[in-house]
Design an enzyme around this catalytic site. Structure first.
Site, PDB file in Angstrom:
ATOM      1  CG  ASP A 169      13.182  93.658  28.320  1.00  0.00           C
ATOM      2  OD1 ASP A 169      12.155  94.137  27.818  1.00  0.00           O
ATOM      3  OD2 ASP A 169      14.278  93.616  27.725  1.00  0.00           O
ATOM      4  CG  MET A 176      15.999  98.551  19.489  1.00  0.00           C
ATOM      5  SD  MET A 176      16.753  99.766  20.622  1.00  0.00           S
ATOM      6  CE  MET A 176      16.880 101.198  19.560  1.00  0.00           C
ATOM      7  CD  GLU A 177      20.146  96.318  17.526  1.00  0.00           C
ATOM      8  OE1 GLU A 177      20.223  97.417  18.107  1.00  0.00           O
ATOM      9  OE2 GLU A 177      19.754  95.259  18.085  1.00  0.00           O
ATOM     10  CD  GLU A 193      23.287  92.410  22.046  1.00  0.00           C
ATOM     11  OE1 GLU A 193      22.079  92.337  22.345  1.00  0.00           O
ATOM     12  OE2 GLU A 193      23.709  93.096  21.087  1.00  0.00           O
ATOM     13  N   GLY A 210      13.082  91.887  23.974  1.00  0.00           N
ATOM     14  CA  GLY A 210      11.931  91.918  24.868  1.00  0.00           C
ATOM     15  C   GLY A 210      10.883  90.919  24.418  1.00  0.00           C
ATOM     16  CB  ILE A 267       9.077  98.014  23.204  1.00  0.00           C
ATOM     17  CG1 ILE A 267       9.235  98.299  21.705  1.00  0.00           C
ATOM     18  CG2 ILE A 267       7.614  97.895  23.592  1.00  0.00           C
ATOM     19  CD1 ILE A 267       8.706  99.650  21.249  1.00  0.00           C
TER      20      ILE A 267
END
Length: 235
Positions: free
Chosen positions: A203, A179-180, A15, A77, A159
Site C-alpha cells: 500500500d 512494524m518489525e 508472509e 507501506g 500508518i
C-alpha cells in the site's frame, strides 16, 4: 568455515507461507520450521506483529538456533517518492520512527547510550538481493516492478493517513514504513549477526483504503518471499 544457517522471519502467516511450502526436509519445533531451501539450511519463523515480538524472535533464532544470517520478509507501506505498490525495498538501514526522547535533549529516533540508532544492513546481503532481483525481474509477477535500496522505518503503528506519513518522512526519510524491521535489525546488531530487511509494498501508507490494503497484502507477501527464495541461492 562456519555452516550457514539462514534465519527467516515474517510477522504473519501470509508472509512465510510460500517459503514454508518451498522447504525440503522440513520439521517443526515449537512453531519454528527447520529445513532446506535451495540446499541451504533455513530456520523459518512467524514472529507475530510488532517490535517486541520481532526482536524476541530474531534473538531466539540467533541465540537458541544458531542463525548465521537473518532475513526479514514481508509487506510495507511505500514512503519514497516514485515507489509503487508491489515494488520492493531492501534495507540499507532501519530505525524506529516512534522512538522519542527529545524531552531529554536527544534528536528524534535516537536511542540514548547506544552506539547506533539506525542499524546498518549487511553489505554482502544487499549485493546478493540485487543479483537475486535481476534474476527474477524479467518475468511476471516481477516484471515492471523495481527494487530500491533504502532506509526502513518501524513503529508500533499502522500508518494510514497523510499526516502520520509526512511526520515520518520529515523525521526519518525512509523508503517504506512497517512494524518489525528495525526491531529485528536491533537484535541482529547487538548479536553481531548479518541481516537484511526485505519488503514488498502492499500500500502507499496513506490511502486509508482498507479494501486496497487487503487486496494487496497476500500477493505482496508472496512476492517478497519469492525474492527471498532467490536470495538464498546467492548466500
Amino acid at each position: 568455515m562456519m555452516e550457514v544457517k539462514i534465519g527467516i522471519i515474517g510477522a504473519m502467516d501470509e508472509e512465510i507461507l510460500y517459503l514454508k511450502n518451498a522447504m525440503e526436509e522440513m520439521r517443526e519445533e515449537n512453531g519454528i520450521f527447520f529445513g532446506k531451501i535451495s540446499g541451504k539450511n533455513v530456520i523459518l519463523a512467524r514472529s507475530g506483529i510488532g517490535k517486541v515480538n520481532a526482536a524476541l524472535c530474531a534473538d531466539r533464532l540467533i541465540r537458541e538456533h544458531g542463525a548465521t544470517h537473518v532475513i526479514n520478509t514481508g509487506i510495507a507501506g511505500a514512503m519514497k517518492k516514485g515507489l509503487r505498490v508491489l515494488d520492493f525495498v531492501a534495507s540499507t538501514d532501519a530505525l524506529y520512527h516512534d522512538f522519542d526522547v527529545t524531552g531529554f535533549g536527544y534528536e528524534p529516533t535516537v536511542i540514548p547510550r547506544m552506539e547506533k540508532s539506525a542499524f546498518p544492513a549487511d553489505e554482502n546481503l544487499l549485493c546478493a538481493v540485487q543479483e537475486a532481483f535481476l534474476a527474477l525481474s524479467g518475468a511476471e509477477p516481477f516484471l515492471n516492478h523495481n527494487l530500491v535500496l533504502g532506509r526502513i522505518a518501524s513503529g508500533d503503528q499502522f500508518i494510514s493517513n497523510r499526516e502520520a506519513k509526512e511526520r515520518i518522512q520529515t523525521v526519518c526519510s525512509p523508503s517504506c514504513v512497517e512494524m518489525e524491521g528495525a526491531a529485528i535489525a536491533h537484535a541482529c546488531f547487538l548479536n553481531k549477526t548479518p541481516f537484511l530487511i526485505l519488503r514488498c509494498m502492499s500500500d502507499m501508507a496513506d490511502d486509508g483504503e482498507e479494501e486496497s490494503y487487503k487486496f494487496n497484502d497476500k500477493i505482496a507477501a508472496e512476492m517478497s518471499a519469492r525474492l527471498v527464495e532467490q536470495l538464498i541461492t546467492k548466500i
